[in-house]
Design a protein around this motif. Structure first.
Motif, PDB file in Angstrom:
ATOM      1  N   SER A  20       4.022  63.790-102.608  1.00  0.00           N
ATOM      2  CA  SER A  20       4.014  64.469-101.372  1.00  0.00           C
ATOM      3  C   SER A  20       2.827  64.145-100.408  1.00  0.00           C
ATOM      4  CB  SER A  20       3.863  66.047-101.663  1.00  0.00           C
ATOM      5  OG  SER A  20       2.677  66.250-102.417  1.00  0.00           O
ATOM      6  N   ASP A  21       1.689  63.762-101.128  1.00  0.00           N
ATOM      7  CA  ASP A  21       0.460  63.123-100.170  1.00  0.00           C
ATOM      8  C   ASP A  21       0.844  61.857 -99.528  1.00  0.00           C
ATOM      9  OD1 ASP A  21      -1.019  65.310-101.065  1.00  0.00           O
ATOM     10  OD2 ASP A  21      -2.044  64.078-102.273  1.00  0.00           O
ATOM     11  N   ILE A  22       1.545  60.981-100.057  1.00  0.00           N
ATOM     12  CA  ILE A  22       1.935  59.685 -99.666  1.00  0.00           C
ATOM     13  C   ILE A  22       2.934  60.143 -98.334  1.00  0.00           C
ATOM     14  CG2 ILE A  22       3.424  57.695 -99.983  1.00  0.00           C
ATOM     15  CD1 ILE A  22       2.267  57.666-102.704  1.00  0.00           C
ATOM     16  N   ILE A  23       3.878  60.871 -98.619  1.00  0.00           N
ATOM     17  CA  ILE A  23       4.693  61.135 -97.397  1.00  0.00           C
ATOM     18  C   ILE A  23       4.020  61.989 -96.025  1.00  0.00           C
ATOM     19  CG2 ILE A  23       6.798  62.606 -96.840  1.00  0.00           C
ATOM     20  CD1 ILE A  23       7.908  62.452 -99.511  1.00  0.00           C
ATOM     21  N   SER A  66      10.734  57.799 -89.495  1.00  0.00           N
ATOM     22  CA  SER A  66      11.913  57.850 -90.099  1.00  0.00           C
ATOM     23  C   SER A  66      11.977  59.280 -91.007  1.00  0.00           C
ATOM     24  CB  SER A  66      12.496  56.655 -91.003  1.00  0.00           C
ATOM     25  OG  SER A  66      12.416  55.629 -90.012  1.00  0.00           O
ATOM     26  N   MET A  67      10.828  59.752 -91.772  1.00  0.00           N
ATOM     27  CA  MET A  67      10.765  60.813 -92.308  1.00  0.00           C
ATOM     28  C   MET A  67      10.626  62.063 -91.723  1.00  0.00           C
ATOM     29  SD  MET A  67       8.248  59.433 -95.516  1.00  0.00           S
ATOM     30  CE  MET A  67       8.752  58.020 -96.465  1.00  0.00           C
ATOM     31  N   LYS A  68      10.072  61.894 -90.490  1.00  0.00           N
ATOM     32  CA  LYS A  68       9.536  63.079 -89.757  1.00  0.00           C
ATOM     33  C   LYS A  68      10.553  64.081 -89.450  1.00  0.00           C
ATOM     34  CE  LYS A  68       6.140  62.761 -86.970  1.00  0.00           C
ATOM     35  NZ  LYS A  68       5.248  62.333 -85.746  1.00  0.00           N
ATOM     36  N   PRO A  69      11.774  63.734 -88.892  1.00  0.00           N
ATOM     37  CA  PRO A  69      13.049  64.382 -88.559  1.00  0.00           C
ATOM     38  C   PRO A  69      13.392  65.330 -89.760  1.00  0.00           C
ATOM     39  CG  PRO A  69      13.465  62.302 -87.704  1.00  0.00           C
ATOM     40  CD  PRO A  69      12.304  62.195 -88.457  1.00  0.00           C
ATOM     41  N   TYR A  70      13.408  64.848 -90.981  1.00  0.00           N
ATOM     42  CA  TYR A  70      13.772  65.576 -92.136  1.00  0.00           C
ATOM     43  C   TYR A  70      12.580  66.746 -92.426  1.00  0.00           C
ATOM     44  CZ  TYR A  70      16.883  61.684 -93.095  1.00  0.00           C
ATOM     45  OH  TYR A  70      18.049  60.852 -92.732  1.00  0.00           O
ATOM     46  N   LEU A  71      11.450  66.249 -92.314  1.00  0.00           N
ATOM     47  CA  LEU A  71      10.444  67.420 -92.741  1.00  0.00           C
ATOM     48  C   LEU A  71      10.461  68.505 -91.679  1.00  0.00           C
ATOM     49  CD1 LEU A  71       7.644  64.722 -93.594  1.00  0.00           C
ATOM     50  CD2 LEU A  71       8.890  66.172 -95.147  1.00  0.00           C
ATOM     51  N   GLU A  72      10.592  68.030 -90.305  1.00  0.00           N
ATOM     52  CA  GLU A  72      10.662  69.360 -89.415  1.00  0.00           C
ATOM     53  C   GLU A  72      11.644  70.023 -89.470  1.00  0.00           C
ATOM     54  OE1 GLU A  72      10.948  66.930 -85.838  1.00  0.00           O
ATOM     55  OE2 GLU A  72       8.740  66.346 -85.650  1.00  0.00           O
ATOM     56  N   ARG A  73      13.087  69.725 -90.016  1.00  0.00           N
ATOM     57  CA  ARG A  73      14.043  70.461 -90.544  1.00  0.00           C
ATOM     58  C   ARG A  73      13.977  71.163 -91.503  1.00  0.00           C
ATOM     59  NH1 ARG A  73      18.730  66.499 -87.840  1.00  0.00           N
ATOM     60  NH2 ARG A  73      17.791  66.216 -85.755  1.00  0.00           N
ATOM     61  N   GLY A  74      13.020  70.930 -92.412  1.00  0.00           N
ATOM     62  CA  GLY A  74      12.960  71.496 -93.547  1.00  0.00           C
ATOM     63  C   GLY A  74      13.879  70.990 -94.763  1.00  0.00           C
ATOM     64  N   LEU A  75      14.200  69.507 -94.491  1.00  0.00           N
ATOM     65  CA  LEU A  75      15.395  68.941 -95.224  1.00  0.00           C
ATOM     66  C   LEU A  75      14.387  68.022 -96.408  1.00  0.00           C
ATOM     67  CD1 LEU A  75      17.753  68.003 -92.663  1.00  0.00           C
ATOM     68  CD2 LEU A  75      17.915  70.101 -94.344  1.00  0.00           C
ATOM     69  N   GLU A  85      15.707  57.020-100.829  1.00  0.00           N
ATOM     70  CA  GLU A  85      15.503  55.281-100.248  1.00  0.00           C
ATOM     71  C   GLU A  85      14.153  55.440 -99.511  1.00  0.00           C
ATOM     72  OE1 GLU A  85      18.373  56.918 -99.986  1.00  0.00           O
ATOM     73  OE2 GLU A  85      19.594  55.829-101.745  1.00  0.00           O
ATOM     74  N   LEU A  86      14.113  56.313 -98.484  1.00  0.00           N
ATOM     75  CA  LEU A  86      12.918  56.414 -97.703  1.00  0.00           C
ATOM     76  C   LEU A  86      11.527  56.713 -98.454  1.00  0.00           C
ATOM     77  CD1 LEU A  86      14.285  58.070 -94.294  1.00  0.00           C
ATOM     78  CD2 LEU A  86      13.666  55.828 -94.922  1.00  0.00           C
ATOM     79  N   VAL A  87      11.657  57.724 -99.593  1.00  0.00           N
ATOM     80  CA  VAL A  87      10.607  58.133-100.420  1.00  0.00           C
ATOM     81  C   VAL A  87      10.170  56.872-101.302  1.00  0.00           C
ATOM     82  CG1 VAL A  87       9.534  59.542-102.276  1.00  0.00           C
ATOM     83  CG2 VAL A  87      11.052  60.249-100.544  1.00  0.00           C
ATOM     84  N   MET A  88      11.275  56.135-101.667  1.00  0.00           N
ATOM     85  CA  MET A  88      11.012  55.022-102.436  1.00  0.00           C
ATOM     86  C   MET A  88      10.341  53.913-101.819  1.00  0.00           C
ATOM     87  SD  MET A  88      11.100  54.452-105.833  1.00  0.00           S
ATOM     88  CE  MET A  88       9.741  53.047-105.866  1.00  0.00           C
ATOM     89  N   SER A  89      10.605  53.796-100.600  1.00  0.00           N
ATOM     90  CA  SER A  89       9.908  52.717 -99.869  1.00  0.00           C
ATOM     91  C   SER A  89       8.654  53.100 -99.833  1.00  0.00           C
ATOM     92  CB  SER A  89      10.692  52.769 -98.466  1.00  0.00           C
ATOM     93  OG  SER A  89      12.074  52.094 -98.614  1.00  0.00           O
ATOM     94  N   ALA A  90       8.401  54.340 -99.421  1.00  0.00           N
ATOM     95  CA  ALA A  90       6.750  54.521 -99.270  1.00  0.00           C
ATOM     96  C   ALA A  90       6.153  54.446-100.502  1.00  0.00           C
ATOM     97  CB  ALA A  90       6.701  56.124 -98.738  1.00  0.00           C
ATOM     98  N   LEU A  91       6.691  54.940-101.603  1.00  0.00           N
ATOM     99  CA  LEU A  91       6.069  54.595-102.848  1.00  0.00           C
ATOM    100  C   LEU A  91       5.819  53.211-103.447  1.00  0.00           C
ATOM    101  CD1 LEU A  91       7.906  57.151-105.249  1.00  0.00           C
ATOM    102  CD2 LEU A  91       5.346  57.187-104.561  1.00  0.00           C
ATOM    103  N   LYS A  92       6.761  52.373-102.897  1.00  0.00           N
ATOM    104  CA  LYS A  92       6.495  50.840-103.274  1.00  0.00           C
ATOM    105  C   LYS A  92       5.451  50.372-102.626  1.00  0.00           C
ATOM    106  CE  LYS A  92      10.382  48.145-103.413  1.00  0.00           C
ATOM    107  NZ  LYS A  92      11.505  47.755-102.991  1.00  0.00           N
TER     108      LYS A  92
END
Length: 302
Positions: free
Chosen positions: A207-210, A223-232, A237-244
């Motif tokens: 969660s800190d990385i996101i 790319s992640m921001k729209p999902y977070l703003e809508r509470g989704l 794939e996006l989370v894994m890219s950030a983790l990698k």
């Protein structure tokens, strides 16, 4: 090992038969090598019984490339070995060995034709065994296990299976990869911080990385921001890219890491492994619902 001498297709066996001298350790090594490279041994594995008998034979096996993953020594006292041998009976037609105490054949016809075991050389064989076994063990010390065979055969088999299923310890350096799983409020963040402080690992919180990625305004964060703003939920794939991007950094690669907050689902776990970040240890922090509820009622946020 003498069963291998009946293999008519083995060049090593044919060569050994030409000599009147006892088969040398080197020849034995080649005979075993020709057997274990066959398709059945390669597909199903193999177990060698009663060999090697000397250090020279053990070294010959290893030089021939016949390398055992596990070496098991069935250990009994001399008087027990003598007692068992005196109770042995042999089927002259098949060569099968039985024991009058605990392993008699169920077929009365087989029982009627059994012959006594020739134990005339047993005392000499035991002395030779004690003289040579330490040399054999020295060749297999990293993978050897002594098992007390003076107990029911079912218990002996259970000990053998436990040893076969255990992984061998390695002194090779490795980078710890730890994943902490558990319900919300189980203390994953706290335990990760303690592990990181004690063992010098990098504390990686998903969660800190996101949050950092979105705050930095990177392309991935946008790319992640729209999902977070809508509470989704952010796509895996996006989370894994950030983790990698984080796990591939020098500190994680050199010191190791402890990851929490990911994975939360089986597909996420498979994605983590497919990305080349399979954990070496996974811990599940199990707590009751009442404990989680109590912890949340006392939680405060700055």
């Amino acid at each position: 090992p003498n069963d291998l001498l009946s293999d008519e297709d083995s060049p090593a066996v044919q060569e050994a038969r030409k000599s009147a001298d006892p088969i040398s350790p080197t020849s034995w090594g080649e005979i075993f090598r020709e057997r274990v490279v066959k398709a059945d041994c390669q597909n199903k594995g193999w177990v060698i019984e009663g060999f090697p008998r000397t250090r020279d034979e053990a070294l010959a096996l290893q030089s021939a490339g016949v390398l055992a993953n596990h070496f098991i020594l069935l250990d009994v006292k001399d008087d027990v070995a003598l007692e068992r041998s005196m109770a042995k009976r042999v089927d002259p037609q098949t060569g099968d060995v039985y024991n009058t105490v605990y392993d008699m054949p169920s077929d009365p016809k087989i029982s009627a034709r059994l012959k006594e075991w020739d134990a005339s050389e047993l005392a000499h064989d035991i002395r030779e065994y004690h003289r040579k076994i330490d040399g054999v063990l020295s060749c297999y010390s990293p993978t050897a296990k002594r098992i007390n065979a003076d107990q029911p055969k079912e218990d002996v088999m259970a000990l053998i299976l436990n040893f076969l299923c255990s992984s061998m310890r390695s002194v090779a350096p490795h980078t710890p990869r730890v994943v902490l799983l558990g319900p919300v409020g189980s203390g994953k963040r706290t335990q990760a911080s303690l592990l990181a402080a004690k063992y010098g690992l990098v504390d990686v919180c998903c969660s800190d990385i996101i949050r950092k990625a979105t705050a930095a305004g990177t392309k991935l964060g946008e790319s992640m921001k729209p999902y977070l703003e809508r509470g989704l939920m952010v796509p895996d794939e996006l989370v894994m890219s950030a983790l990698k991007a984080r796990l591939s950094q020098l500190d994680c690669a050199s010191r190791g890491w402890v990851l929490h907050g990911f994975p939360k689902t089986p597909p996420q776990a498979e994605l983590l492994i497919q990305s080349g970040y399979e954990p070496s240890r996974v811990f599940f922090l199990d707590v009751s619902v009442d404990s989680v509820t109590e912890r949340f009622t006392q939680r405060r946020t700055d």
